[in-house]
Structure formats: structure tokens, C-alpha cells
Scaffold this motif. Structure first.
Motif, short mmCIF file in Angstrom:
data_model
loop_
_atom_site.label_atom_id
_atom_site.label_comp_id
_atom_site.label_asym_id
_atom_site.label_seq_id
_atom_site.Cartn_x
_atom_site.Cartn_y
_atom_site.Cartn_z
N HIS A 48 0.96 -1.15 -0.14
CA HIS A 48 0.23 0.05 0.00
C HIS A 48 1.01 1.01 -0.12
O HIS A 48 1.79 1.16 0.82
N SER A 49 0.71 2.20 -0.64
CA SER A 49 1.24 3.56 -0.61
C SER A 49 0.91 4.52 0.07
O SER A 49 -0.58 4.78 0.03
N ILE A 50 1.82 5.14 0.87
CA ILE A 50 1.38 6.42 1.86
C ILE A 50 2.53 7.34 1.41
O ILE A 50 3.50 6.98 1.47
N GLU A 51 1.75 8.38 1.18
CA GLU A 51 2.94 9.60 0.46
C GLU A 51 3.45 9.00 -0.74
O GLU A 51 3.01 8.29 -1.53
N ASN A 52 4.89 9.02 -0.75
CA ASN A 52 5.77 8.41 -1.75
C ASN A 52 6.26 7.24 -1.46
O ASN A 52 7.19 6.84 -2.05
N TYR A 53 5.69 6.47 -0.33
CA TYR A 53 6.35 5.20 -0.02
C TYR A 53 5.47 4.12 -0.23
O TYR A 53 4.21 4.48 -0.04
N VAL A 54 5.91 2.99 -0.39
CA VAL A 54 5.20 1.70 -0.49
C VAL A 54 5.59 1.04 0.74
O VAL A 54 6.54 0.49 0.77
N VAL A 55 4.31 0.68 1.45
CA VAL A 55 4.68 -0.01 2.74
C VAL A 55 4.40 -1.61 2.28
O VAL A 55 3.40 -1.98 1.58
N ASP A 56 4.87 -2.51 3.30
CA ASP A 56 4.47 -4.09 3.22
C ASP A 56 3.00 -4.19 3.19
O ASP A 56 2.54 -4.95 2.54
N PHE A 57 2.68 -3.65 4.77
CA PHE A 57 1.33 -4.20 4.90
C PHE A 57 0.84 -3.08 5.54
O PHE A 57 1.46 -2.24 6.29
N TYR A 58 -0.34 -2.35 5.46
CA TYR A 58 -0.92 -1.48 6.35
C TYR A 58 -2.56 -1.77 6.70
O TYR A 58 -3.18 -2.48 5.95
N CYS A 59 -2.63 -1.51 7.94
CA CYS A 59 -3.85 -1.61 8.68
C CYS A 59 -4.52 -0.10 8.69
O CYS A 59 -4.13 0.60 9.66
N ALA A 60 -5.65 0.11 7.95
CA ALA A 60 -6.20 1.59 8.07
C ALA A 60 -6.90 1.98 9.56
O ALA A 60 -6.44 2.82 9.98
N SER A 61 -7.48 1.01 10.10
CA SER A 61 -8.11 1.36 11.20
C SER A 61 -7.20 1.26 12.42
O SER A 61 -7.66 2.14 13.56
#
Length: 119
Positions: A48-61
């Protein structure tokens, strides 16, 4: 940058897609434990991308980022880049957990407990 522009920026779509196809074995194993709301009912996204970074896993909640690192992250340059990246993401209000590949392979229950403890 507006808050609604932080996630899934269009110019990173191809990179996110490629990274999903080229997951490391440790990422595949951890994803099998996180996908389909298997962990405490939390929804995770991978690559998942956040800003200009792609992170391995992301939990929005939980505003939680999980990174799975191999030996490529051991060089002084990589460590400096990871530190800058983590600081930037923390400034946006995200929590970050980093695990080594070996932890995912050999201590999965401990990894999952640490993730749950961050909820």
C-alpha cells in the motif's frame, strides 16, 4: 499535501502492482496470516502506498504499518533510508512495526502477538 492525497497515489500504481507480484517468501507467509481479516478482524492491505512510500502491509483502522526486512536493509545507507522513512511516516501519525524475515519464519506467533499488542 492534503490528507486525501496521502494514500494510493496514481504514480505509484505500477510499482505497487509489481511489488505484489514479487513478494518475498516472508511477506507471503505473513500475508497468509493477515489477509481476509484473520487477525482480530482487522483489514490489512499489502504493498500500500502512503505519501511516496510503498509499505509492505497497512491496517487503516489502526494506522499501522508493518515492514518485513531482509538482509538488504542491513547496509548503513539502507538503515539511514529506513530511519528517514519511518520518521516521515510517524510524523503523519502512523505506527510502524518492523520484523526481520527470520522472525516471520521462526517466531510467527511472537510476530502476531506484537502486532495484536499494537492494536
Amino acid at each position: 499535501m492534503r490528507k486525501d492525497q496521502l494514500h494510493s497515489l496514481p504514480h505509484l500504481k505500477l510499482i505497487r502492482s509489481r511489488l505484489r507480484e514479487e513478494n518475498t517468501p516472508a511477506e507471503v507467509l505473513l500475508w497468509s496470516m493477515l489477509r481476509s481479516k484473520k487477525l482480530e478482524g482487522r483489514k490489512f492491505r499489502r504493498q500500500h502506498s502512503i505519501e511516496n512510500y510503498v509499505v509492505d502491509f497497512y491496517c487503516a483502522s489502526e494506522k499501522l504499518i508493518i515492514e518485513v526486512d531482509g538482509s538488504i536493509h542491513d547496509s548503513s545507507e539502507a538503515i539511514a533510508n529506513d530511519n528517514l522513512r519511518d520518521e516521515t511516516l510517524r510524523n503523519w501519525g502512523f505506527n510502524i512495526l518492523r520484523f526481520r524475515n527470520e522472525e516471520v519464519f521462526n517466531q510467527m506467533q511472537t510476530v502476531l502477538q506484537k502486532i495484536k499488542a499494537s492494536f
